[in-house]
Design a protein around this motif. Structure first.
Motif, PDB file in Angstrom:
ATOM      1  N   HIS A  45       6.874  -3.592   1.795  1.00 44.46           N
ATOM      2  CA  HIS A  45       5.893  -4.507   1.202  1.00 44.46           C
ATOM      3  C   HIS A  45       6.326  -4.785  -0.234  1.00 44.46           C
ATOM      4  O   HIS A  45       6.152  -3.954  -1.126  1.00 44.46           O
ATOM      5  N   LEU A  46       6.981  -5.902  -0.413  1.00 46.13           N
ATOM      6  CA  LEU A  46       7.425  -6.333  -1.749  1.00 46.13           C
ATOM      7  C   LEU A  46       8.188  -5.236  -2.491  1.00 46.13           C
ATOM      8  O   LEU A  46       7.977  -4.981  -3.671  1.00 46.13           O
ATOM      9  N   GLY A  47       9.075  -4.565  -1.756  1.00 46.39           N
ATOM     10  CA  GLY A  47       9.898  -3.514  -2.355  1.00 46.39           C
ATOM     11  C   GLY A  47       9.306  -2.120  -2.292  1.00 46.39           C
ATOM     12  O   GLY A  47       9.964  -1.151  -2.668  1.00 46.39           O
ATOM     13  N   HIS A  48       8.090  -1.978  -1.819  1.00 43.49           N
ATOM     14  CA  HIS A  48       7.469  -0.666  -1.642  1.00 43.49           C
ATOM     15  C   HIS A  48       7.740  -0.218  -0.214  1.00 43.49           C
ATOM     16  O   HIS A  48       7.663  -1.026   0.718  1.00 43.49           O
ATOM     17  N   ALA A  49       8.035   1.059  -0.043  1.00 40.76           N
ATOM     18  CA  ALA A  49       8.424   1.559   1.267  1.00 40.76           C
ATOM     19  C   ALA A  49       7.335   2.387   1.921  1.00 40.76           C
ATOM     20  O   ALA A  49       6.679   3.206   1.270  1.00 40.76           O
ATOM     21  N   ALA A  50       7.170   2.168   3.225  1.00 39.79           N
ATOM     22  CA  ALA A  50       6.287   3.019   4.015  1.00 39.79           C
ATOM     23  C   ALA A  50       6.924   4.407   4.098  1.00 39.79           C
ATOM     24  O   ALA A  50       8.128   4.568   3.917  1.00 39.79           O
ATOM     25  N   GLY A  51       6.098   5.384   4.364  1.00 36.92           N
ATOM     26  CA  GLY A  51       6.585   6.759   4.442  1.00 36.92           C
ATOM     27  C   GLY A  51       6.556   7.464   3.101  1.00 36.92           C
ATOM     28  O   GLY A  51       7.098   8.557   2.959  1.00 36.92           O
ATOM     29  N   GLU A  52       5.904   6.845   2.109  1.00 34.36           N
ATOM     30  CA  GLU A  52       5.875   7.415   0.760  1.00 34.36           C
ATOM     31  C   GLU A  52       4.452   7.482   0.214  1.00 34.36           C
ATOM     32  O   GLU A  52       3.549   6.820   0.710  1.00 34.36           O
ATOM     33  N   ASP A  53       4.297   8.272  -0.842  1.00 37.03           N
ATOM     34  CA  ASP A  53       3.040   8.325  -1.585  1.00 37.03           C
ATOM     35  C   ASP A  53       3.096   7.211  -2.620  1.00 37.03           C
ATOM     36  O   ASP A  53       3.935   7.211  -3.519  1.00 37.03           O
ATOM     37  N   LEU A  54       2.206   6.236  -2.493  1.00 36.18           N
ATOM     38  CA  LEU A  54       2.207   5.068  -3.374  1.00 36.18           C
ATOM     39  C   LEU A  54       1.170   5.153  -4.497  1.00 36.18           C
ATOM     40  O   LEU A  54       0.905   4.154  -5.162  1.00 36.18           O
ATOM     41  N   THR A  55       0.614   6.318  -4.729  1.00 35.27           N
ATOM     42  CA  THR A  55      -0.446   6.472  -5.724  1.00 35.27           C
ATOM     43  C   THR A  55      -0.027   5.935  -7.094  1.00 35.27           C
ATOM     44  O   THR A  55      -0.746   5.118  -7.682  1.00 35.27           O
ATOM     45  N   GLU A  56       1.113   6.346  -7.587  1.00 35.14           N
ATOM     46  CA  GLU A  56       1.554   5.893  -8.913  1.00 35.14           C
ATOM     47  C   GLU A  56       1.917   4.417  -8.908  1.00 35.14           C
ATOM     48  O   GLU A  56       1.626   3.698  -9.859  1.00 35.14           O
ATOM     49  N   GLN A  57       2.522   3.946  -7.833  1.00 36.02           N
ATOM     50  CA  GLN A  57       2.931   2.544  -7.755  1.00 36.02           C
ATOM     51  C   GLN A  57       1.726   1.607  -7.728  1.00 36.02           C
ATOM     52  O   GLN A  57       1.804   0.485  -8.213  1.00 36.02           O
ATOM     53  N   MET A  58       0.625   2.078  -7.167  1.00 35.12           N
ATOM     54  CA  MET A  58      -0.581   1.238  -7.082  1.00 35.12           C
ATOM     55  C   MET A  58      -1.180   0.973  -8.461  1.00 35.12           C
ATOM     56  O   MET A  58      -1.892  -0.009  -8.641  1.00 35.12           O
ATOM     57  N   GLU A  59      -0.879   1.819  -9.431  1.00 36.93           N
ATOM     58  CA  GLU A  59      -1.420   1.623 -10.776  1.00 36.93           C
ATOM     59  C   GLU A  59      -0.947   0.314 -11.394  1.00 36.93           C
ATOM     60  O   GLU A  59      -1.641  -0.269 -12.221  1.00 36.93           O
ATOM     61  N   ILE A  60       0.228  -0.159 -10.986  1.00 37.61           N
ATOM     62  CA  ILE A  60       0.766  -1.398 -11.553  1.00 37.61           C
ATOM     63  C   ILE A  60       0.715  -2.560 -10.552  1.00 37.61           C
ATOM     64  O   ILE A  60       1.251  -3.632 -10.826  1.00 37.61           O
ATOM     65  N   ALA A  61       0.067  -2.331  -9.408  1.00 38.37           N
ATOM     66  CA  ALA A  61      -0.024  -3.378  -8.383  1.00 38.37           C
ATOM     67  C   ALA A  61      -0.904  -4.531  -8.866  1.00 38.37           C
ATOM     68  O   ALA A  61      -1.853  -4.314  -9.624  1.00 38.37           O
ATOM     69  N   PRO A  62      -0.613  -5.744  -8.402  1.00 39.03           N
ATOM     70  CA  PRO A  62      -1.404  -6.903  -8.827  1.00 39.03           C
ATOM     71  C   PRO A  62      -2.728  -7.050  -8.071  1.00 39.03           C
ATOM     72  O   PRO A  62      -3.414  -8.038  -8.227  1.00 39.03           O
ATOM     73  N   HIS A  63      -3.060  -6.039  -7.271  1.00 40.53           N
ATOM     74  CA  HIS A  63      -4.326  -6.074  -6.518  1.00 40.53           C
ATOM     75  C   HIS A  63      -5.078  -4.771  -6.747  1.00 40.53           C
ATOM     76  O   HIS A  63      -4.514  -3.790  -7.230  1.00 40.53           O
ATOM     77  N   ASP A  64      -6.334  -4.752  -6.393  1.00 38.86           N
ATOM     78  CA  ASP A  64      -7.162  -3.562  -6.565  1.00 38.86           C
ATOM     79  C   ASP A  64      -6.933  -2.579  -5.428  1.00 38.86           C
ATOM     80  O   ASP A  64      -6.420  -2.934  -4.371  1.00 38.86           O
ATOM     81  N   GLU A  65      -7.378  -1.363  -5.636  1.00 35.59           N
ATOM     82  CA  GLU A  65      -7.200  -0.324  -4.632  1.00 35.59           C
ATOM     83  C   GLU A  65      -8.048  -0.560  -3.386  1.00 35.59           C
ATOM     84  O   GLU A  65      -7.824   0.070  -2.355  1.00 35.59           O
ATOM     85  N   ASP A  66      -8.974  -1.499  -3.440  1.00 33.70           N
ATOM     86  CA  ASP A  66      -9.810  -1.759  -2.269  1.00 33.70           C
ATOM     87  C   ASP A  66      -9.008  -2.315  -1.083  1.00 33.70           C
ATOM     88  O   ASP A  66      -9.505  -2.328   0.042  1.00 33.70           O
ATOM     89  N   VAL A  67      -7.757  -2.715  -1.311  1.00 29.43           N
ATOM     90  CA  VAL A  67      -6.924  -3.162  -0.190  1.00 29.43           C
ATOM     91  C   VAL A  67      -6.715  -2.016   0.801  1.00 29.43           C
ATOM     92  O   VAL A  67      -6.539  -2.252   1.995  1.00 29.43           O
ATOM     93  N   MET A  68      -6.774  -0.796   0.323  1.00 31.53           N
ATOM     94  CA  MET A  68      -6.592   0.350   1.204  1.00 31.53           C
ATOM     95  C   MET A  68      -7.761   0.503   2.170  1.00 31.53           C
ATOM     96  O   MET A  68      -7.594   1.036   3.266  1.00 31.53           O
ATOM     97  N   GLU A  69      -8.917   0.005   1.803  1.00 26.22           N
ATOM     98  CA  GLU A  69     -10.087   0.096   2.672  1.00 26.22           C
ATOM     99  C   GLU A  69      -9.894  -0.708   3.957  1.00 26.22           C
ATOM    100  O   GLU A  69     -10.554  -0.451   4.954  1.00 26.22           O
ATOM    101  N   ARG A  70      -8.979  -1.664   3.935  1.00 27.61           N
ATOM    102  CA  ARG A  70      -8.700  -2.484   5.122  1.00 27.61           C
ATOM    103  C   ARG A  70      -7.751  -1.787   6.093  1.00 27.61           C
ATOM    104  O   ARG A  70      -7.563  -2.246   7.214  1.00 27.61           O
TER     105      ARG A  70
END
Length: 79
Positions: A45-70
């Motif tokens: 996903h735009l250079g982010h890889a599945a199989g990883e912990d994305l907690t730190e990467q989400m801090e600079i994401a252009p969207h809110d954390e509510d995307v995870m609720e989906r």
């Protein structure tokens, strides 16, 4: 009563979305299935890889954390 599956980082890494495998990501200690998301193709996903912990990467994401609720919650990340 449903048992919560626990994943180590090593186990999570096996769910990389490549070659037909499920695509899981961790965020704030929880593990989500992003396999069916149109935003995640072949585990990417735009250079982010599945199989990883994305907690730190989400801090600079252009969207809110509510995307995870989906996404479907499939377990927790153990340390």
């Amino acid at each position: 009563m449903e048992t919560t599956r626990k994943f180590t980082l090593e186990e999570l890494g096996k769910f990389d979305g490549k070659e037909g495998r499920q695509a899981y990501v961790a965020y704030k200690g929880e593990v989500y299935d992003v396999t069916d998301s149109s935003q995640w193709l072949e585990g990417d996903h735009l250079g982010h890889a599945a199989g990883e912990d994305l907690t730190e990467q989400m801090e600079i994401a252009p969207h809110d954390e509510d995307v995870m609720e989906r996404m479907k919650l499939v377990g927790v990340l153990s340390k």
